[in-house]
Design a protein around this motif. Structure first.
Motif, PDB file in Angstrom:
ATOM      1  N   VAL A 142       0.753  -1.205  -0.057  1.00  0.00           N
ATOM      2  CA  VAL A 142      -0.095  -0.067   0.086  1.00  0.00           C
ATOM      3  C   VAL A 142       0.741   1.028   0.045  1.00  0.00           C
ATOM      4  O   VAL A 142       0.446   2.244  -0.680  1.00  0.00           O
ATOM      5  CB  VAL A 142      -1.013   0.184   1.192  1.00  0.00           C
ATOM      6  N   ARG A 143       1.803   1.138   0.811  1.00  0.00           N
ATOM      7  CA  ARG A 143       2.880   2.421   0.902  1.00  0.00           C
ATOM      8  C   ARG A 143       3.495   2.623  -0.432  1.00  0.00           C
ATOM      9  O   ARG A 143       3.577   3.750  -0.666  1.00  0.00           O
ATOM     10  CB  ARG A 143       3.859   2.073   1.799  1.00  0.00           C
ATOM     11  N   THR A 144       3.863   1.855  -1.014  1.00  0.00           N
ATOM     12  CA  THR A 144       4.495   1.721  -2.409  1.00  0.00           C
ATOM     13  C   THR A 144       3.724   2.067  -3.496  1.00  0.00           C
ATOM     14  O   THR A 144       4.116   2.315  -4.739  1.00  0.00           O
ATOM     15  CB  THR A 144       5.478   0.592  -2.581  1.00  0.00           C
ATOM     16  N   GLY A 145       2.287   1.880  -3.253  1.00  0.00           N
ATOM     17  CA  GLY A 145       1.358   2.073  -4.635  1.00  0.00           C
ATOM     18  C   GLY A 145       1.089   0.782  -5.362  1.00  0.00           C
ATOM     19  O   GLY A 145       0.308   0.960  -6.100  1.00  0.00           O
ATOM     20  N   ALA A 146       1.599  -0.166  -4.830  1.00  0.00           N
ATOM     21  CA  ALA A 146       1.201  -1.378  -5.621  1.00  0.00           C
ATOM     22  C   ALA A 146      -0.007  -1.997  -5.258  1.00  0.00           C
ATOM     23  O   ALA A 146      -0.412  -2.940  -6.068  1.00  0.00           O
ATOM     24  CB  ALA A 146       2.502  -2.474  -5.167  1.00  0.00           C
ATOM     25  N   PHE A 147      -0.611  -1.559  -4.224  1.00  0.00           N
ATOM     26  CA  PHE A 147      -2.139  -1.879  -3.965  1.00  0.00           C
ATOM     27  C   PHE A 147      -2.614  -0.863  -3.241  1.00  0.00           C
ATOM     28  O   PHE A 147      -2.257  -0.190  -2.544  1.00  0.00           O
ATOM     29  CB  PHE A 147      -1.821  -3.244  -2.845  1.00  0.00           C
ATOM     30  N   ARG A 148      -4.113  -0.918  -3.814  1.00  0.00           N
ATOM     31  CA  ARG A 148      -4.847   0.088  -3.449  1.00  0.00           C
ATOM     32  C   ARG A 148      -5.099   0.336  -1.988  1.00  0.00           C
ATOM     33  O   ARG A 148      -5.761  -1.107  -1.274  1.00  0.00           O
ATOM     34  CB  ARG A 148      -6.054   0.184  -4.371  1.00  0.00           C
ATOM     35  N   GLN A 149      -5.086   1.145  -1.445  1.00  0.00           N
ATOM     36  CA  GLN A 149      -5.409   1.355   0.121  1.00  0.00           C
ATOM     37  C   GLN A 149      -6.897   1.038   0.593  1.00  0.00           C
ATOM     38  O   GLN A 149      -7.174   0.284   1.388  1.00  0.00           O
ATOM     39  CB  GLN A 149      -4.805   2.851   0.830  1.00  0.00           C
ATOM     40  N   ASP A 150      -7.912   1.813  -0.350  1.00  0.00           N
ATOM     41  CA  ASP A 150      -9.114   1.589   0.032  1.00  0.00           C
ATOM     42  C   ASP A 150      -9.733   0.062  -0.180  1.00  0.00           C
ATOM     43  O   ASP A 150     -10.307  -0.416   0.498  1.00  0.00           O
ATOM     44  CB  ASP A 150      -9.973   2.478  -1.147  1.00  0.00           C
ATOM     45  N   LEU A 151      -9.136  -0.638  -1.149  1.00  0.00           N
ATOM     46  CA  LEU A 151      -9.274  -2.136  -1.291  1.00  0.00           C
ATOM     47  C   LEU A 151      -8.740  -2.949  -0.149  1.00  0.00           C
ATOM     48  O   LEU A 151      -9.396  -3.757   0.515  1.00  0.00           O
ATOM     49  CB  LEU A 151      -8.661  -2.508  -2.662  1.00  0.00           C
ATOM     50  N   TYR A 152      -7.586  -2.425   0.406  1.00  0.00           N
ATOM     51  CA  TYR A 152      -6.783  -3.116   1.469  1.00  0.00           C
ATOM     52  C   TYR A 152      -7.794  -2.720   2.661  1.00  0.00           C
ATOM     53  O   TYR A 152      -8.030  -3.997   3.428  1.00  0.00           O
ATOM     54  CB  TYR A 152      -5.472  -2.714   1.652  1.00  0.00           C
TER      55      TYR A 152
END
Length: 309
Positions: A142-152
């Motif tokens: 999430v921090r690196t932008g590889a995974f969406r924070q809202d989906l997480y």
């Protein structure tokens, strides 16, 4: 692990998403299946999705379905996995590998509980529980932008962390017994595992976790001669320091002394049976006979002179 089992039972009674974290081989899909089978949706489908294996160009069609003629090759209507799992559980394995574009669409599908198949004009209502799993560090992703924070955040309503096997070594003997029972028909002549082999497995680091242990027991049963699994039946990567008790000794000894000790112990355990002793030592029968002569043992396994350390 008892806390994990209690958490599995607790969350199985509800429908909110669950995120399962753990290294490869720790049993994340088993946990997901346990949650499904204990819950109210157990009579409906459990549909696993390997996110790492989804072809990017076909992900949307696989998840949401498509209509006939929606794209080249779409010769029929197809139900997506979200519709296939209706009433049941959709398990996203390795969710961290999901393509960023599909992360947006999956988030909307979870929030709105409806999907639009590729090429369709009408929306379809969904009724599915989402369980996701990954071996990735999701907070870092999430921090690196590889995974969406809202989906997480949407997936991480309840988090279950599975400890690697090296951190719960007390479970290894229990798991060994479980796998011996599971594969009992593979080698009926083998009825257990020796203390030396068990100690060897307890000392191993298990980078592949429980799955690697299961494979090791199956390997040993396939190659073992019985009646017990011995160190030499284990995969070669697990056979280091295979002289059992010697590995625990702190003093440095000559190799010949260690070898004499090992042969003596093996012959004692096998009541002088050289062939069985050779199997225990992972040596050839001819080699053991040569060592017996070299170290002054009698053919029946008894030493012709006192062994001095």
């Amino acid at each position: 692990m008892q806390k994990v089992y209690a958490l599995i039972h607790r969350v199985s009674q509800f429908r909110f998403p669950v995120l399962i974290l753990g290294e490869s081989g720790t049993g994340k899909e088993l946990v997901a299946r346990a949650i499904h089978s204990e819950g109210q949706r157990r009579l409906c489908p459990f549909v696993p999705v390997d996110c790492g294996a989804l072809v990017p160009a076909l992900i949307e069609s696989e998840l949401f379905g498509h209509m006939k003629g929606a794209f080249t090759g779409a010769t029929d209507n197809k139900r997506g996995l979200l519709e296939t799992a209706k009433g049941g559980t959709l398990f996203f394995d390795e969710i961290g590998e999901l393509h960023p574009e599909m992360q947006v669409k999956l988030l909307r599908a979870i929030q709105e509980q409806e999907i639009r198949p590729v090429g369709a004009t009408a929306l379809i209502r969904t009724d599915v529980r989402i369980i996701a799993a990954t071996n990735r560090d999701m907070e870092k992703a999430v921090r690196t932008g590889a995974f969406r924070q809202d989906l997480y955040f949407r997936l991480n309503i309840v988090q279950i962390n599975l400890s690697p096997l090296r951190n719960r070594r007390e479970d290894i003997p229990l798991l060994i017994r479980l796998f011996l029972e599971k594969f009992a028909d593979l080698q009926p002549s083998i009825h257990g595992i020796s203390e030396e082999a068990t100690r060897q497995l307890m000392a191993y680091d298990w980078p592949g976790n429980v799955r690697e242990l299961e494979n090791a027991i199956e390997h040993a049963l396939a190659l073992g001669l019985g009646p017990m699994i011995e160190v030499c039946d284990l995969p070669s990567s697990m056979q280091s320091d295979s002289l059992g008790e010697i590995a625990d000794e702190k003093e440095t000894l000559l190799l010949s002394v260690l070898e004499r000790r090992a042969i003596y112990r093996a012959l004692t355990k096998t009541n002088g049976d050289v062939v069985a002793a050779a199997h225990l030592l992972c040596m050839g029968k001819t080699t053991v006979y040569r060592k017996l002569k070299q170290y002054g043992f009698k053919r029946n396994g008894g030493p012709s002179r006192q062994i001095s350390d």
